[in-house]
Design a protein around this motif. Structure first.
Motif, PDB file in Angstrom:
ATOM      1  N   ALA A 157      -3.832  10.674  -6.562  1.00  0.00           N
ATOM      2  CA  ALA A 157      -3.063  10.247  -7.735  1.00  0.00           C
ATOM      3  C   ALA A 157      -3.098  11.283  -8.847  1.00  0.00           C
ATOM      4  O   ALA A 157      -4.083  11.998  -9.012  1.00  0.00           O
ATOM      5  CB  ALA A 157      -3.609   8.921  -8.251  1.00  0.00           C
ATOM      6  N   THR A 158      -2.033  11.340  -9.612  1.00  0.00           N
ATOM      7  CA  THR A 158      -2.011  12.188 -10.799  1.00  0.00           C
ATOM      8  C   THR A 158      -2.292  11.370 -12.057  1.00  0.00           C
ATOM      9  O   THR A 158      -2.548  11.928 -13.105  1.00  0.00           O
ATOM     10  CB  THR A 158      -0.651  12.899 -10.941  1.00  0.00           C
ATOM     11  OG1 THR A 158       0.388  11.924 -10.991  1.00  0.00           O
ATOM     12  CG2 THR A 158      -0.412  13.845  -9.775  1.00  0.00           C
ATOM     13  N   GLY A 159      -2.240  10.054 -11.963  1.00  0.00           N
ATOM     14  CA  GLY A 159      -2.534   9.163 -13.085  1.00  0.00           C
ATOM     15  C   GLY A 159      -3.749   8.303 -12.784  1.00  0.00           C
ATOM     16  O   GLY A 159      -4.499   8.556 -11.849  1.00  0.00           O
ATOM     17  N   LEU A 172       0.832  -1.202   0.000  1.00  0.00           N
ATOM     18  CA  LEU A 172       0.000   0.000   0.000  1.00  0.00           C
ATOM     19  C   LEU A 172       0.866   1.252   0.000  1.00  0.00           C
ATOM     20  O   LEU A 172       0.615   2.192  -0.756  1.00  0.00           O
ATOM     21  CB  LEU A 172      -0.938   0.007   1.207  1.00  0.00           C
ATOM     22  CG  LEU A 172      -1.810   1.249   1.387  1.00  0.00           C
ATOM     23  CD1 LEU A 172      -2.679   1.498   0.165  1.00  0.00           C
ATOM     24  CD2 LEU A 172      -2.652   1.116   2.646  1.00  0.00           C
ATOM     25  N   GLY A 173       1.910   1.247   0.807  1.00  0.00           N
ATOM     26  CA  GLY A 173       2.821   2.393   0.844  1.00  0.00           C
ATOM     27  C   GLY A 173       3.474   2.647  -0.501  1.00  0.00           C
ATOM     28  O   GLY A 173       3.584   3.793  -0.947  1.00  0.00           O
ATOM     29  N   ILE A 174       3.887   1.581  -1.152  1.00  0.00           N
ATOM     30  CA  ILE A 174       4.504   1.705  -2.477  1.00  0.00           C
ATOM     31  C   ILE A 174       3.478   2.234  -3.485  1.00  0.00           C
ATOM     32  O   ILE A 174       3.780   3.120  -4.296  1.00  0.00           O
ATOM     33  CB  ILE A 174       5.083   0.357  -2.932  1.00  0.00           C
ATOM     34  CG1 ILE A 174       6.296   0.003  -2.068  1.00  0.00           C
ATOM     35  CG2 ILE A 174       5.438   0.373  -4.417  1.00  0.00           C
ATOM     36  CD1 ILE A 174       6.798  -1.412  -2.250  1.00  0.00           C
ATOM     37  N   ALA A 175       2.256   1.707  -3.430  1.00  0.00           N
ATOM     38  CA  ALA A 175       1.207   2.145  -4.356  1.00  0.00           C
ATOM     39  C   ALA A 175       0.908   3.633  -4.184  1.00  0.00           C
ATOM     40  O   ALA A 175       0.779   4.366  -5.171  1.00  0.00           O
ATOM     41  CB  ALA A 175      -0.062   1.316  -4.135  1.00  0.00           C
ATOM     42  N   ILE A 176       0.812   4.077  -2.937  1.00  0.00           N
ATOM     43  CA  ILE A 176       0.549   5.495  -2.674  1.00  0.00           C
ATOM     44  C   ILE A 176       1.654   6.362  -3.261  1.00  0.00           C
ATOM     45  O   ILE A 176       1.392   7.342  -3.961  1.00  0.00           O
ATOM     46  CB  ILE A 176       0.407   5.749  -1.156  1.00  0.00           C
ATOM     47  CG1 ILE A 176      -0.874   5.114  -0.629  1.00  0.00           C
ATOM     48  CG2 ILE A 176       0.453   7.246  -0.840  1.00  0.00           C
ATOM     49  CD1 ILE A 176      -0.963   5.072   0.878  1.00  0.00           C
ATOM     50  N   ARG A 177       2.877   6.009  -2.999  1.00  0.00           N
ATOM     51  CA  ARG A 177       4.009   6.823  -3.468  1.00  0.00           C
ATOM     52  C   ARG A 177       4.075   6.883  -4.991  1.00  0.00           C
ATOM     53  O   ARG A 177       4.249   7.953  -5.583  1.00  0.00           O
ATOM     54  CB  ARG A 177       5.321   6.263  -2.890  1.00  0.00           C
ATOM     55  CG  ARG A 177       6.545   7.020  -3.327  1.00  0.00           C
ATOM     56  CD  ARG A 177       6.430   8.496  -2.904  1.00  0.00           C
ATOM     57  NE  ARG A 177       7.477   9.295  -3.449  1.00  0.00           N
ATOM     58  CZ  ARG A 177       8.542   9.706  -2.773  1.00  0.00           C
ATOM     59  NH1 ARG A 177       8.691   9.381  -1.508  1.00  0.00           N
ATOM     60  NH2 ARG A 177       9.452  10.441  -3.348  1.00  0.00           N
ATOM     61  N   LEU A 178       3.922   5.735  -5.642  1.00  0.00           N
ATOM     62  CA  LEU A 178       3.999   5.707  -7.102  1.00  0.00           C
ATOM     63  C   LEU A 178       2.856   6.500  -7.734  1.00  0.00           C
ATOM     64  O   LEU A 178       3.061   7.216  -8.717  1.00  0.00           O
ATOM     65  CB  LEU A 178       4.005   4.269  -7.604  1.00  0.00           C
ATOM     66  CG  LEU A 178       5.270   3.475  -7.289  1.00  0.00           C
ATOM     67  CD1 LEU A 178       5.069   2.005  -7.628  1.00  0.00           C
ATOM     68  CD2 LEU A 178       6.465   4.046  -8.032  1.00  0.00           C
ATOM     69  N   ALA A 179       1.661   6.397  -7.152  1.00  0.00           N
ATOM     70  CA  ALA A 179       0.513   7.147  -7.678  1.00  0.00           C
ATOM     71  C   ALA A 179       0.735   8.647  -7.524  1.00  0.00           C
ATOM     72  O   ALA A 179       0.429   9.423  -8.428  1.00  0.00           O
ATOM     73  CB  ALA A 179      -0.762   6.718  -6.967  1.00  0.00           C
ATOM     74  N   GLN A 180       1.285   9.051  -6.387  1.00  0.00           N
ATOM     75  CA  GLN A 180       1.563  10.474  -6.160  1.00  0.00           C
ATOM     76  C   GLN A 180       2.676  10.983  -7.063  1.00  0.00           C
ATOM     77  O   GLN A 180       2.704  12.158  -7.418  1.00  0.00           O
ATOM     78  CB  GLN A 180       1.944  10.715  -4.705  1.00  0.00           C
ATOM     79  CG  GLN A 180       0.793  10.560  -3.743  1.00  0.00           C
ATOM     80  CD  GLN A 180       1.221  10.662  -2.294  1.00  0.00           C
ATOM     81  OE1 GLN A 180       2.357  10.387  -1.938  1.00  0.00           O
ATOM     82  NE2 GLN A 180       0.294  11.049  -1.447  1.00  0.00           N
TER      83      GLN A 180
END
Length: 71
Positions: free
Chosen positions: A57-59, A21-29
Motif C-alpha cells: 500500500a501507498t496509504g 480482498l481484490g478490491i482492497a488490494i487494488r485500491l491500496a496499491q
C-alpha cells in the motif's frame, strides 16, 4: 521518489477474501487510504489480508470492527 499522494479514503466490506480482498488490494496499491471490514468470525483472515496489503500500500490500511459499535 514515488508519488505518495493520498487519493482519498475508502471502506471495503468483505475485505478478507474473494472480490472484497481484490478490491482492497487494488485500491491500496492505487494510493487510497483503506478501511477494511469483514464478518466477525473472519478476523484472522482479515488481519492476514491487512498485513499483506500493508506491504504494497501507498496509504494507510486499517481494520474497523463493527462489533465494537454494536456492543
Amino acid at each position: 521518489m514515488a508519488d505518495k499522494t493520498v487519493k482519498g479514503v475508502v471502506i471495503v466490506t468483505g475485505a478478507a477474501q474473494g472480490i472484497g480482498l481484490g478490491i482492497a488490494i487494488r485500491l491500496a496499491q492505487d494510493g487510497f487510504n483503506l478501511v477494511m471490514n469483514d464478518i466477525s468470525n473472519n478476523k484472522e483472515a482479515l488481519e492476514k489480508a491487512k498485513d499483506d496489503i500493508s506491504l504494497k500500500a501507498t496509504g494507510e490500511v486499517l481494520i474497523f470492527d463493527w462489533q465494537l459499535i454494536i456492543q
